[in-house]
Enzyme design. Structure first.
Site, short mmCIF file in Angstrom:
data_model
loop_
_atom_site.label_atom_id
_atom_site.label_comp_id
_atom_site.label_asym_id
_atom_site.label_seq_id
_atom_site.Cartn_x
_atom_site.Cartn_y
_atom_site.Cartn_z
N TYR A 107 -57.52 59.11 39.39
CA TYR A 107 -56.29 59.59 40.02
C TYR A 107 -55.82 58.49 40.97
O TYR A 107 -56.44 58.25 42.00
CB TYR A 107 -56.59 60.89 40.77
CG TYR A 107 -55.39 61.65 41.29
CD1 TYR A 107 -54.09 61.20 41.13
CD2 TYR A 107 -55.57 62.86 41.95
CE1 TYR A 107 -53.02 61.92 41.61
CE2 TYR A 107 -54.51 63.60 42.44
CZ TYR A 107 -53.23 63.11 42.26
OH TYR A 107 -52.15 63.83 42.75
N LYS A 135 -54.25 59.50 35.96
CA LYS A 135 -53.00 60.07 36.44
C LYS A 135 -52.44 59.10 37.46
O LYS A 135 -53.04 58.87 38.51
CB LYS A 135 -53.21 61.44 37.08
CG LYS A 135 -51.90 62.03 37.60
CD LYS A 135 -52.09 63.24 38.49
CE LYS A 135 -50.73 63.65 39.06
NZ LYS A 135 -50.82 64.68 40.09
#
Length: 216
Positions: A107, A135
Site C-alpha cells: 500500500y 495499491k
C-alpha cells in the site's frame, strides 16, 4: 455499508484501510471488524485486510490474526513512525509475507506514512514473489505510469490498483488492474460502471462516469 458495496457489484472488500477508523481501534476492535466483515461477505468476494502499524513484527501479528479470521489477502503500508531506508522497508515486507500464507498487497500512501515506495524496490519484491499487488495512493500520476510500464515489462507479476478518486478513468486507460477509491464507499455503483466501461473499451462512457463522480 458492506451490503451497500456488495449490492453495487464491487469485486472485493477492503476493511481497515486509510478511509476507515483503523488508527483509532484497539487490537481487539480490529479483530472484531475483520470477523464481522468476513461473516457478512460470506465468501461472495475477497476480503483484503489492512494491517498498518509501527513495525513488521506488529503488522505480522495483525496479519496472522486476520488470516485466522478469514482474510483472503493482507494489505500493508511501510512501517509507520520509524524512519527506515529502502533496504529496511523491503525487509519488512519480506518478514510480513513470510508470516502468512495469503497474498500480500503493498500500500503506497506516503501522505499517511511519510514514505514513497520506489518502483525498483516494488518490482524487486514482485520478482521475489513477496508481494502480489500494489495499491497506489501516492497521487504521483507520472510515477504510476512508470510503475504500470515496469510491471508490464516484467510480465505483470503485480495487480496494480489505483487509489485515485478523480482520475480513475485515466488510470484504467494507462493499464491499472482496478481501483480502490475512498469515494466508492459512497457511490460504489458509479465506480463499478466505470470499470465495466473501461473493460469494454468504452472510454467515453468511462469519462462521463468519472465526471459525474468528480461532481459528487
Amino acid at each position: 455499508l458492506i451490503d451497500h458495496l456488495l449490492d453495487a457489484g464491487v469485486h472485493g472488500i477492503f476493511p481497515l484501510g486509510s478511509s476507515g477508523q483503523v488508527a483509532y481501534l484497539t487490537d481487539a476492535e480490529r479483530d472484531d471488524v475483520v470477523r464481522r466483515t468476513v461473516e457478512r461477505v460470506a465468501g461472495r468476494v475477497p476480503v483484503v485486510v489492512g494491517v498498518p502499524d509501527f513495525t513488521a513484527r506488529r503488522m505480522a501479528e495483525h496479519a496472522r490474526r486476520a488470516v485466522e479470521l478469514g482474510a483472503d489477502a493482507i494489505v500493508a503500508t511501510a512501517p509507520l513512525y520509524a524512519l527506515q531506508d529502502i533496504a529496511e522497508i523491503a525487509e519488512s515486507y519480506r518478514m510480513l509475507a513470510a508470516s502468512v500464507d495469503v497474498p500480500l498487497i503493498a500500500y503506497d500512501v506516503p501522505v499517511r506514512v511519510n514514505t514513497k515506495l520506489g518502483i525498483d524496490m516494488v518490482m524487486q519484491l514482485a520478482s521475489e514473489g513477496v508481494i502480489k499487488g500494489i495499491k497506489d495512493s501516492s497521487g504521483d500520476d507520472v510515477g504510476f505510469r512508470r510503475l504500470v510500464d515496469a510491471n508490464r515489462a516484467a510480465g505483470e507479476p503485480l495487480d496494480v490498483l489505483t487509489g485515485h478518486e478523480v482520475m480513475v478513468d485515466s488510470m484504467f486507460l494507462l493499464g491499472a488492474g482496478g481501483a480502490v477509491p475512498g469515494l466508492a464507499n459512497v457511490d460504489p455503483a458509479g465506480y463499478v460502471r466505470m470499470w465495466d466501461a473501461a473493460v469494454a473499451g468504452d472510454w467515453d462512457a468511462a469519462r462521463k462516469e468519472q465526471a459525474r463522480l468528480n461532481r459528487l
